[in-house]
Design a protein around this motif. Sequence first.
Motif, short mmCIF file in Angstrom:
data_model
loop_
_atom_site.label_atom_id
_atom_site.label_comp_id
_atom_site.label_asym_id
_atom_site.label_seq_id
_atom_site.Cartn_x
_atom_site.Cartn_y
_atom_site.Cartn_z
N TYR A 46 -1.31 -9.71 -6.76
CA TYR A 46 -1.93 -8.58 -6.08
C TYR A 46 -3.39 -8.91 -5.76
N HIS A 47 -3.87 -8.33 -4.66
CA HIS A 47 -5.29 -8.39 -4.33
C HIS A 47 -5.70 -6.96 -3.96
N ASN A 48 -6.58 -6.36 -4.78
CA ASN A 48 -6.94 -4.95 -4.63
C ASN A 48 -8.42 -4.79 -4.29
N TYR A 49 -8.74 -3.71 -3.58
CA TYR A 49 -10.13 -3.39 -3.23
C TYR A 49 -10.33 -1.90 -3.42
N ASP A 50 -11.48 -1.51 -4.03
CA ASP A 50 -11.69 -0.09 -4.36
C ASP A 50 -12.67 0.61 -3.43
N ASN A 51 -13.12 -0.06 -2.36
CA ASN A 51 -14.04 0.51 -1.37
C ASN A 51 -15.46 0.65 -1.89
N SER A 52 -15.77 0.01 -3.03
CA SER A 52 -17.13 0.03 -3.58
C SER A 52 -17.60 -1.39 -3.89
#
Length: 267
Positions: A46-52
Amino acid sequence: MKLLLTLLLSIFVSASYAEDMLVPLSKFDNDSQRLTDNKVLEFWAYHNYDNSDNYQNVLKLRYYNPLAAGDWRGRIRLDTSYSSSYNSISSANNAGQYSAGNTMVTIWGQDQTFLKPLGALVGGRVIFPFGNNGQWAVGPQLNWSFIPSVDSRIGVTDFSPLVRYMYGFDTKNNSLIVNPNQPALMRSLQLYPTVGFQLSPNTMLRFWDENGVVYNSAGGGWFVPIDAMVTHRLAKHWVVAVGASKQVVQTYIQYDWSAYAKISFNF
């Protein structure tokens, strides 16, 4: 008059075509009690991004195994993972520094007495305090599998909803006083309105299979993503998949977007 007749005929044809596609969606058989005996080993990334400006890479190992006890039949799923969190300020090498992620066990199966009228598979999940700052979490779940009783023009293969409620708690030696970075205890209702479509004999499109809707029952707030995954069977025992998830409602913070892939071995 000719124009009106043409319009009415067009509406009738369109309605008939729509009915031909949509009516099968209301004609499903409950197939929940049919469980496979296959063992499955899966490798996920997985590669995740939290917008911060925060990113996370996750490597996960997942294993399915059949269970049996008397007349009871079920399945067990084991998940363990390593994760790496970093941002644009941290060193690029940080993206390769992995630490323990969530480890959990999920069991579900056929129950002939308890909640029998629901026609569901009854089970539960336990999340161990590895990679989540010492927090345990447990919760019951109900899931179903409905398959269309007639052919569908849009290739619906199944509708497999799942409902789960997770309840987190501390261990004796891991309170907020001992560990001030402890996240809020998990109190979440998880909903997976999973639906599948057959794109070709060996390829499927599945929505909300890997990532579902979450409601935070402790402080309120919803997380609602659009989640889609394409799976392709390479051979009898091998399946690959790629997917992505993007939040559309996030009053309960989870992530902004996630991309993932898996390779699966069935035996």
